[in-house]
Write an enzyme that holds these catalytic residues in place. Structure first.
Site, mmCIF file in Angstrom:
data_model
loop_
_atom_site.group_PDB
_atom_site.id
_atom_site.type_symbol
_atom_site.label_atom_id
_atom_site.label_comp_id
_atom_site.label_asym_id
_atom_site.label_seq_id
_atom_site.Cartn_x
_atom_site.Cartn_y
_atom_site.Cartn_z
ATOM 1 N N HIS A 208 0.850 -1.191 0.000
ATOM 2 C CA HIS A 208 0.000 0.000 0.000
ATOM 3 C C HIS A 208 0.886 1.240 0.000
ATOM 4 O O HIS A 208 1.911 1.283 0.683
ATOM 5 C CB HIS A 208 -0.910 0.028 1.235
ATOM 6 N N CYS A 250 -0.614 2.097 -5.161
ATOM 7 C CA CYS A 250 -1.312 3.293 -5.643
ATOM 8 C C CYS A 250 -0.306 4.433 -5.821
ATOM 9 O O CYS A 250 0.621 4.584 -5.013
ATOM 10 C CB CYS A 250 -2.389 3.713 -4.645
#
Length: 305
Positions: A208, A250
């Site tokens: 993440h 991301c």
């Protein structure tokens, strides 16, 4: 970073041909030669294609194969320092996420692990860092097994996985120490990357993240400047000849936005402002097995010498 170029996966790729191309290119004596005119032209052709859509159903292993093909092709385009000949290949593969629901990040990393091993990089030259032991998690309906496909035909974990850092040992500090070689004398050989100025190094990170950071263990953050500083130290200490950084998170492209070291290629699963999504929910396992790629992959030839 003004030389940023868009490289996209072709609509259909023959895996057999891809395997042959990568196998030929990754053999050490092949990498140590100067590229032929045809190889250079093919590399430039690959790097200049833009904005081709990737089919949503493309299998993850095929995507990994494509990334490695781009690694080889793009490395042929780099200007290699004349006195630096190829000596070895190394891979640092990191899954930074803890907790069962981040199963896919472990599967991403193990998919890369199996691919580089199959292409000839031995375990002695692979540093594998897994923040969560998914295979032995009590919620795993398939104990000691990890899959990236709903068919469950390929067990990514198997009996031949050598994990060098696991659990709370996967930290920002240890990751940077692996890259820079600045270890405590007590650190064993299997947890060190013993590369030199003739080594080609692959660094893969999955987890993440956000704008210029990657989370480790859900409590620490690796910043873009940390990555740039570590790679610059690697260059100054003669720890790589050519380096490929692949980031899967991301806003992944922002993690290499500070890099200015020579002979580095960086690739991302998403650009600034974009998310990297999970893919392929498995009802037996109870969550997503793998991440899916965004339509385009960014290839950035960082400053060369």
């Amino acid at each position: 970073m003004s030389d940023t170029q868009q490289l996209a996966a072709p609509a259909h790729v023959c895996e057999i041909q891809s395997n042959r191309a990568v196998n030929r290119a990754l053999v050490p004596d092949r990498l140590s030669r100067r590229p032929s005119a045809s190889a250079t032209a093919e590399c430039q052709h690959l790097l200049l294609h833009r904005n081709v859509m990737m089919p949503s159903g493309l299998k993850t292993q095929l995507v990994h194969m494509l990334l490695l093909i781009v690694f080889v092709a793009s490395s042929l385009c780099l200007e290699v320092v004349a006195h630096s000949s190829h000596t070895s290949n190394w891979a640092v593969l990191v899954a930074t996420s803890k907790y069962w629901y981040n199963y896919r990040h472990i599967a991403n990393t193990l998919s890369f692990y199996r691919t580089v091993k199959r292409l000839g990089i031995p375990d002695s030259n692979i540093i594998l860092m897994l923040a969560e032991d998914i295979a032995c998690n009590s919620r795993n309906a398939y104990p000691s097994q990890v899959f990236n496909d709903e068919s469950h035909k390929l067990d990514l974990y198997g009996s031949i996985v050598e994990v060098d850092y696991r659990g709370y040992g996967v930290t920002v500090e240890n990751f940077i120490r692996v890259l820079t070689g600045r270890h405590d004398p007590a650190v064993p050989r299997n947890q060190r990357m013993l590369s030199d100025r003739g080594s080609n190094v692959l660094v893969y990170i999955s987890g993440h993240g956000g704008n210029e950071f990657m989370k480790f263990q859900d409590t620490q953050e690796l910043m873009a400047q940390d990555v740039a500083d570590a790679i610059q130290q690697m260059y100054e200490k003669g720890r790589y000849r050519e380096l490929l950084l692949v980031v899967e998170t991301c806003q992944a492209a922002t993690l290499y936005s500070k890099i200015r070291s020579p002979n580095v290629i960086a690739m991302a699963s998403s650009l600034k402002g974009e998310s990297s999504y999970s893919y392929l929910t498995d009802t037996d396992v109870g969550l997503s097995l793998i991440d899916r790629s965004v339509p385009t992959v960014t290839v950035v030839p960082v400053v060369q010498q």
